[in-house]
Design an enzyme around this catalytic site. Structure first.
Site, PDB file in Angstrom:
ATOM      1  N   LEU A   1       8.058 -93.224  22.123  1.00  0.00           N
ATOM      2  CA  LEU A   1       8.052 -91.862  22.675  1.00  0.00           C
ATOM      3  C   LEU A   1       8.855 -90.903  21.816  1.00  0.00           C
ATOM      4  O   LEU A   1       8.675 -89.683  21.918  1.00  0.00           O
ATOM      5  CB  LEU A   1       8.630 -91.859  24.088  1.00  0.00           C
ATOM      6  CG  LEU A   1       7.729 -92.469  25.149  1.00  0.00           C
ATOM      7  CD1 LEU A   1       8.407 -92.430  26.502  1.00  0.00           C
ATOM      8  CD2 LEU A   1       6.411 -91.694  25.223  1.00  0.00           C
ATOM      9  N   SER A   2       9.771 -91.429  21.010  1.00  0.00           N
ATOM     10  CA  SER A   2      10.551 -90.598  20.091  1.00  0.00           C
ATOM     11  C   SER A   2      11.166 -89.374  20.775  1.00  0.00           C
ATOM     12  O   SER A   2      11.104 -88.261  20.245  1.00  0.00           O
ATOM     13  CB  SER A   2       9.705 -90.171  18.890  1.00  0.00           C
ATOM     14  OG  SER A   2       9.215 -91.300  18.224  1.00  0.00           O
TER      15      SER A   2
ATOM     16  N   ASN B   1       2.217 -87.910   8.729  1.00  0.00           N
ATOM     17  CA  ASN B   1       2.019 -87.015   7.576  1.00  0.00           C
ATOM     18  C   ASN B   1       2.597 -87.633   6.302  1.00  0.00           C
ATOM     19  O   ASN B   1       1.994 -87.568   5.226  1.00  0.00           O
ATOM     20  CB  ASN B   1       2.719 -85.666   7.804  1.00  0.00           C
ATOM     21  CG  ASN B   1       2.116 -84.873   8.941  1.00  0.00           C
ATOM     22  OD1 ASN B   1       1.054 -85.198   9.425  1.00  0.00           O
ATOM     23  ND2 ASN B   1       2.805 -83.824   9.359  1.00  0.00           N
TER      24      ASN B   1
ATOM     25  N   HIS C   1       2.422 -82.832   5.234  1.00  0.00           N
ATOM     26  CA  HIS C   1       2.662 -81.834   6.294  1.00  0.00           C
ATOM     27  C   HIS C   1       1.678 -80.670   6.163  1.00  0.00           C
ATOM     28  O   HIS C   1       1.192 -80.143   7.167  1.00  0.00           O
ATOM     29  CB  HIS C   1       4.096 -81.311   6.225  1.00  0.00           C
ATOM     30  CG  HIS C   1       5.141 -82.365   6.498  1.00  0.00           C
ATOM     31  ND1 HIS C   1       5.062 -83.222   7.563  1.00  0.00           N
ATOM     32  CD2 HIS C   1       6.284 -82.702   5.836  1.00  0.00           C
ATOM     33  CE1 HIS C   1       6.113 -84.039   7.555  1.00  0.00           C
ATOM     34  NE2 HIS C   1       6.865 -83.739   6.510  1.00  0.00           N
TER      35      HIS C   1
ATOM     36  N   ASP D   1       2.065 -87.777  14.222  1.00  0.00           N
ATOM     37  CA  ASP D   1       2.835 -88.636  13.322  1.00  0.00           C
ATOM     38  C   ASP D   1       1.961 -89.123  12.171  1.00  0.00           C
ATOM     39  O   ASP D   1       0.748 -89.268  12.329  1.00  0.00           O
ATOM     40  CB  ASP D   1       3.367 -89.836  14.138  1.00  0.00           C
ATOM     41  CG  ASP D   1       4.461 -90.576  13.396  1.00  0.00           C
ATOM     42  OD1 ASP D   1       5.013 -90.031  12.422  1.00  0.00           O
ATOM     43  OD2 ASP D   1       4.763 -91.726  13.795  1.00  0.00           O
TER      44      ASP D   1
ATOM     45  N   ARG E   1      16.404 -84.962   8.187  1.00  0.00           N
ATOM     46  CA  ARG E   1      15.571 -85.253   6.999  1.00  0.00           C
ATOM     47  C   ARG E   1      16.130 -84.525   5.781  1.00  0.00           C
ATOM     48  O   ARG E   1      16.920 -83.591   5.923  1.00  0.00           O
ATOM     49  CB  ARG E   1      14.137 -84.798   7.262  1.00  0.00           C
ATOM     50  CG  ARG E   1      13.490 -85.670   8.312  1.00  0.00           C
ATOM     51  CD  ARG E   1      12.005 -85.473   8.370  1.00  0.00           C
ATOM     52  NE  ARG E   1      11.456 -86.436   9.314  1.00  0.00           N
ATOM     53  CZ  ARG E   1      10.181 -86.781   9.387  1.00  0.00           C
ATOM     54  NH1 ARG E   1       9.302 -86.236   8.572  1.00  0.00           N
ATOM     55  NH2 ARG E   1       9.776 -87.660  10.262  1.00  0.00           N
TER      56      ARG E   1
ATOM     57  N   ASN F   1      14.698 -84.488  13.457  1.00  0.00           N
ATOM     58  CA  ASN F   1      14.112 -84.091  12.168  1.00  0.00           C
ATOM     59  C   ASN F   1      15.056 -83.239  11.318  1.00  0.00           C
ATOM     60  O   ASN F   1      14.880 -83.133  10.105  1.00  0.00           O
ATOM     61  CB  ASN F   1      12.785 -83.338  12.369  1.00  0.00           C
ATOM     62  CG  ASN F   1      11.636 -84.205  12.818  1.00  0.00           C
ATOM     63  OD1 ASN F   1      10.687 -83.721  13.419  1.00  0.00           O
ATOM     64  ND2 ASN F   1      11.691 -85.504  12.552  1.00  0.00           N
TER      65      ASN F   1
ATOM     66  N   ARG G   1      -0.521 -90.182  20.635  1.00  0.00           N
ATOM     67  CA  ARG G   1       0.330 -90.355  19.452  1.00  0.00           C
ATOM     68  C   ARG G   1      -0.538 -90.873  18.321  1.00  0.00           C
ATOM     69  O   ARG G   1      -1.273 -91.843  18.490  1.00  0.00           O
ATOM     70  CB  ARG G   1       1.477 -91.326  19.722  1.00  0.00           C
ATOM     71  CG  ARG G   1       2.361 -91.481  18.485  1.00  0.00           C
ATOM     72  CD  ARG G   1       3.686 -92.164  18.737  1.00  0.00           C
ATOM     73  NE  ARG G   1       4.477 -92.050  17.515  1.00  0.00           N
ATOM     74  CZ  ARG G   1       5.779 -91.883  17.454  1.00  0.00           C
ATOM     75  NH1 ARG G   1       6.488 -91.812  18.550  1.00  0.00           N
ATOM     76  NH2 ARG G   1       6.397 -91.776  16.284  1.00  0.00           N
TER      77      ARG G   1
HETATM   78  C1  FPP Z   1       5.474 -86.539  11.561  1.00  0.00           C
HETATM   79  O1  FPP Z   1       5.042 -87.110  10.363  1.00  0.00           O
HETATM   80  C2  FPP Z   1       5.305 -85.111  11.535  1.00  0.00           C
HETATM   81  C3  FPP Z   1       6.333 -84.220  11.578  1.00  0.00           C
HETATM   82  C4  FPP Z   1       7.736 -84.601  11.636  1.00  0.00           C
HETATM   83  C5  FPP Z   1       6.100 -82.785  11.548  1.00  0.00           C
HETATM   84  C6  FPP Z   1       4.834 -82.304  12.177  1.00  0.00           C
HETATM   85  C7  FPP Z   1       4.392 -81.120  11.434  1.00  0.00           C
HETATM   86  C8  FPP Z   1       3.115 -80.787  11.191  1.00  0.00           C
HETATM   87  C9  FPP Z   1       1.971 -81.528  11.749  1.00  0.00           C
HETATM   88  C10 FPP Z   1       2.744 -79.645  10.334  1.00  0.00           C
HETATM   89  C11 FPP Z   1       3.292 -78.341  10.693  1.00  0.00           C
HETATM   90  C12 FPP Z   1       3.185 -77.994  12.119  1.00  0.00           C
HETATM   91  C13 FPP Z   1       2.688 -76.846  12.579  1.00  0.00           C
HETATM   92  C14 FPP Z   1       2.730 -76.557  14.039  1.00  0.00           C
HETATM   93  C15 FPP Z   1       2.085 -75.851  11.718  1.00  0.00           C
HETATM   94  P1  FPP Z   1       6.089 -87.950   9.523  1.00  0.00           P
HETATM   95  O2  FPP Z   1       6.595 -87.079   8.430  1.00  0.00           O
HETATM   96  O3  FPP Z   1       7.152 -88.523  10.410  1.00  0.00           O
HETATM   97  O4  FPP Z   1       5.168 -89.068   8.976  1.00  0.00           O
HETATM   98  P2  FPP Z   1       5.580 -90.564   8.572  1.00  0.00           P
HETATM   99  O5  FPP Z   1       6.018 -91.233   9.856  1.00  0.00           O
HETATM  100  O6  FPP Z   1       4.318 -91.124   8.030  1.00  0.00           O
HETATM  101  O7  FPP Z   1       6.686 -90.474   7.569  1.00  0.00           O
END
Ligand code: FPP
Length: 250
Positions: free
Chosen positions: A202-203, A29, A44, A27, A78, A75, A195
Site C-alpha cells: 500500500l506504500s 517508472n 517519469h 509504480d 530520492r 519520495n 497498483r
Molecule cells: C513510481 O515509479 C512513480 C512515482 C514516484 C512518481 C509518479 C509520477 C508520475 C507518474 C509522473 C508525473 C505525474 C503527474 C501527475 C504528471 P518509481 O520511480 O517508484 O518506479 P520504480 O519502482 O520502478 O523505481
C-alpha cells in the site's frame, strides 16, 4: 452510449457498475527506464503521458473521482535531481493540461502536505485549482507530498485541538468526525485501488479510505499501462462481489 459519446457495449462494461472513485498507485517508472538503459526521469516523463491517457479514459467512462499517487512524503528522500525533475514535470503537466481540464469539465484537487512543494509548483496548482473549481464532470485528485500516516496525524491534531477548545468531547468523536478531518473529507471512499508494476504494497496510501476498496494489481509498469488494460481492470472490478464484511443472500 453515455453523454461522453462512449458505447459501453463496445467495451463490455456495465454502465450501472462503473466505480465512482478509482485510486491508483502509479509504480514502475524507474524500472521502465532501466530496462531501456535510460535515466529514471525518462520513465517519469513517459509516466506523465500515461496519466494524460488515463484521465481522459476516466472522464469518458463517467468515473467521478480519480485519485493518483503522484508524490509521497517518502519520495522527498530520492536523489535531489530526481525530485527536481518530478517537480518540473508536474508543473509542465499542469500548465499543459489546464485547457483540457477546463474543456472536459474536470476539477483539480490535491491531497497531501502541498506546503512542502516548491513555490512555482504551488503557484500553478493554486491557479489551476481556482480556474477549475466550478467543474463538476470529474474530480482529478492528485496526492502530492502525501502520506497516509501523516494525514492521520494531522487529523488527530485537528480533532484534539477541537476537544481542547471545548468544541467536542471525546465521546462525540465518531467515524464521521474522523472522515471530516481527513484531506478527502468531501469524497466518497475509493471503490477500486489499482497498483501497477506488480508490488503488493500500500506504500502509505489512503490508509483510512481504502478499508473496503477492491484491490487490483497488474504487473504492467506504469508507463506501459494503457486505456485497454484500464478498461479490462474495470471489467474485473465489475465481476467482484463486494460484501463490505457482510454475507450476501443467496
Ligand atoms: C513510481 O515509479 C512513480 C512515482 C514516484 C512518481 C509518479 C509520477 C508520475 C507518474 C509522473 C508525473 C505525474 C503527474 C501527475 C504528471 P518509481 O520511480 O517508484 O518506479 P520504480 O519502482 O520502478 O523505481
Amino acid at each position: 452510449m453515455n453523454s461522453n459519446g462512449l458505447s459501453f457495449d463496445d467495451i463490455n462494461l456495465d454502465p450501472a457498475k462503473i466505480p465512482s472513485h478509482v485510486a491508483i498507485i502509479m509504480d514502475g517508472n524507474g524500472r521502465w527506464a532501466k530496462k531501456r538503459l535510460m535515466n529514471r526521469i525518462k520513465g517519469h516523463e513517459k509516466g506523465a503521458d500515461t496519466v494524460r491517457a488515463i484521465v481522459r479514459c476516466c472522464r469518458k467512462l463517467g468515473i467521478k473521482i480519480l485519485t493518483l499517487y503522484a508524490f509521497s512524503t517518502e519520495n522527498w528522500l530520492r536523489p535531489k535531481a530526481e525530485v527536481t525533475a518530478l517537480m518540473g514535470l508536474l508543473k509542465r503537466f499542469l500548465d499543459s493540461e489546464e485547457k483540457e481540464l477546463l474543456e472536459k469539465n474536470i476539477r483539480l484537487n490535491t491531497i497531501g502536505q502541498t506546503q512542502r512543494l516548491p513555490q512555482n509548483v504551488r503557484t500553478v496548482l493554486t491557479r489551476v485549482k481556482a480556474s477549475t473549481q466550478d467543474n463538476d464532470g470529474m474530480l482529478l485528485n492528485l496526492a502530492l507530498s502525501y502520506g497516509g500516516r501523516s494525514e492521520i496525524v494531522e487529523m488527530v491534531r485537528k480533532i484534539g485541538t477541537r476537544v481542547a477548545d471545548g468544541e467536542l468531547t471525546p465521546k462525540d468523536i465518531t467515524e464521521e468526525t474522523i472522515v471530516d478531518h481527513l484531506y478527502t473529507r468531501d469524497m466518497a471512499d475509493p471503490d477500486l485501488l489499482i497498483r501497477t508494476s506488480g508490488e503488493m504494497r500500500l506504500s502509505n496510501f489512503l490508509l483510512w479510505q481504502i478499508a473496503y476498496s477492491e484491490f487490483l494489481v497488474t504487473d504492467t509498469l506504469w508507463p506501459d499501462f494503457s486505456e485497454t488494460e484500464f478498461i479490462s481492470i474495470i471489467t474485473q472490478f465489475q465481476n467482484r462481489e463486494r460484501r463490505f464484511g457482510r454475507v450476501l443472500e443467496t
